[in-house]
Scaffold this active site. Structure first.
Site, mmCIF file in Angstrom:
data_model
loop_
_atom_site.group_PDB
_atom_site.id
_atom_site.type_symbol
_atom_site.label_atom_id
_atom_site.label_comp_id
_atom_site.label_asym_id
_atom_site.label_seq_id
_atom_site.Cartn_x
_atom_site.Cartn_y
_atom_site.Cartn_z
ATOM 1 N N THR A 273 0.815 -1.219 0.000
ATOM 2 C CA THR A 273 0.000 0.000 0.000
ATOM 3 C C THR A 273 0.845 1.265 0.000
ATOM 4 O O THR A 273 0.479 2.266 -0.608
ATOM 5 C CB THR A 273 -0.938 0.002 1.236
ATOM 6 O OG1 THR A 273 -1.775 -1.151 1.162
ATOM 7 C CG2 THR A 273 -1.813 1.235 1.274
ATOM 8 N N ASP B 23 -0.296 -7.425 4.642
ATOM 9 C CA ASP B 23 -1.043 -8.683 4.833
ATOM 10 C C ASP B 23 -0.142 -9.861 5.193
ATOM 11 O O ASP B 23 -0.511 -10.703 6.005
ATOM 12 C CB ASP B 23 -1.871 -9.018 3.596
ATOM 13 C CG ASP B 23 -3.099 -8.128 3.469
ATOM 14 O OD1 ASP B 23 -3.401 -7.398 4.435
ATOM 15 O OD2 ASP B 23 -3.751 -8.154 2.416
ATOM 16 N N GLN C 201 -4.724 -20.711 19.403
ATOM 17 C CA GLN C 201 -5.505 -19.746 18.617
ATOM 18 C C GLN C 201 -5.541 -18.377 19.300
ATOM 19 O O GLN C 201 -5.918 -17.391 18.675
ATOM 20 C CB GLN C 201 -6.934 -20.262 18.419
ATOM 21 C CG GLN C 201 -7.011 -21.492 17.537
ATOM 22 C CD GLN C 201 -8.416 -22.060 17.417
ATOM 23 O OE1 GLN C 201 -9.396 -21.347 17.551
ATOM 24 N NE2 GLN C 201 -8.516 -23.358 17.160
ATOM 25 N N CYS C 202 -5.150 -18.312 20.571
ATOM 26 C CA CYS C 202 -5.104 -17.032 21.281
ATOM 27 C C CYS C 202 -3.904 -16.220 20.803
ATOM 28 O O CYS C 202 -2.842 -16.770 20.527
ATOM 29 C CB CYS C 202 -4.978 -17.254 22.789
ATOM 30 S SG CYS C 202 -6.318 -18.219 23.502
#
Length: 342
Positions: A13, A90, A278-279
């Protein structure tokens, strides 16, 4: 003596313009980007540039492009004091993690940065990110060695260890955080370096780049209702060498006999299975609850407090070096360049 920094533009970007017809963001010429930052002329640092042509959308980043980027830096390593890589947000954390493993015994800064808004827009965060990254890449200690001899991500006033960092927001300028590791530096009125947290090379040997990556690895997340046939299908994939399994909480999984059986079978077939929570914050402790302990019994390895990005790129790096899964397992349990806390 004037520091020399190489600015590598891969895309992202920061170097885009808005198409007046479509309103979509499109890459534009790198020299145009530099003309938008006249402040660069005020640096005492010598700044050279290298541009990927065409620019890479970070969604298209791949191990082949990591190798290409590593070659760009390694081939010019002796000519510069530091490197700044402009990159899309990303996959920036994946690239930073990969480079941290690929540059063995790194003794110079490699700082990745970018922006949430193009550098040509009035409210851009790109200028400050770029200017401060160059300053950090050029910074030296009193003994002449680099202030930050590691791969970092600089964003919104914070320098973070690259292989500890995750993108946390698609909209905020504070896009990245290293949830399980303190910042290496904070930039306010002054730049404050936190020397006690900065990783330094353990030997005086020269930097050794490792270009070979093996991407026979997959990431999957556990969730309530996950299907046995799909998991068994993944584990039985012929060329698959490693799995990053995102578990619940401190490394827990359903106590389904079929899941433990499938994981045990995968380990028995030589697949390396890493347990990552997943935390965003916290550590995998497989001895804490019975569900985690059973995973350990099935041959699953703790990912400790590492990120998914670091786990998957570390596996690619180790698989590029070693054919023996036991060697990969051995080094996954060790901190190679500060990616996990043991």
């Amino acid at each position: 003596m004037t520091s020399k920094v190489l600015l590598v533009y891969t895309g992202g970007t920061i170097g885009m313009n808005r198409n007046p017809q479509t309103g979509a963001l499109e890459p534009f010429d790198f020299e145009h980007l530099l003309s938008r930052v006249p402040e660069l002329a005020q640096f005492q640092t010598e700044i050279a540039t290298y541009q990927f042509n065409p620019p890479i959308d970070s969604s298209d980043m791949s191990p082949r492009l990591w190798t290409e980027l590593a070659h760009v830096i390694a081939d010019r390593y002796d000519d510069y004091d530091g490197f700044v890589v402009l990159h899309g947000t990303d996959t920036m954390a994946y690239t930073a993690s990969a480079l941290s493993f690929m540059f063995e015994n790194l003794s110079k800064p490699v700082i990745l940065t970018g922006s949430q808004l193009p550098i040509g827009q009035l409210r851009t965060d790109g200028k400050e990110n770029l200017i401060t990254s160059i300053e950090m890449a050029a910074a030296k200690r009193q003994d002449g060695t680099a202030m930050v001899p590691e791969v970092g991500i600089y964003f919104n006033g914070h320098l973070m260890r690259g292989n500890r960092t995750t993108k946390q927001s698609a909209d905020e300028f504070n896009a990245f955080e290293s949830f399980n590791y303190p910042h290496l530096a904070d930039a306010g009125v002054q730049i404050t370096y936190h020397d006690e947290f900065i990783h330094r090379p353990v030997t005086t040997a020269s930097m050794h780049p490792q270009f070979k990556l093996d991407n026979n690895v997959i990431i999957f997340s556990l969730f309530p209702g996950i299907r046995e046939d799909l998991i068994r299908h993944i584990i039985a994939t012929p060329n698959l060498r490693a799995i990053v399994m995102r578990t619940f909480g401190s490394g827990n999984a359903p106590q389904s006999p079929w899941l433990l059986s499938a994981l045990r079978e995968g380990t028995h077939r030589g697949k390396v299975i890493i347990n990552i929570s997943q935390c965003l914050q916290g550590c995998v402790e497989m001895g804490r609850y019975d569900t985690g302990y059973q995973l350990q019994e099935a041959g699953v390895i703790s990912g400790y407090d590492g990120t998914v990005e670091a786990a998957v790129t570390k596996l690619m790096y180790l698989q590029g070096k070693y054919d023996d899964p036991e060697q990969v397992r051995k080094f996954m349990k060790q901190s190679i360049c500060g990616e996990i806390t043991i």
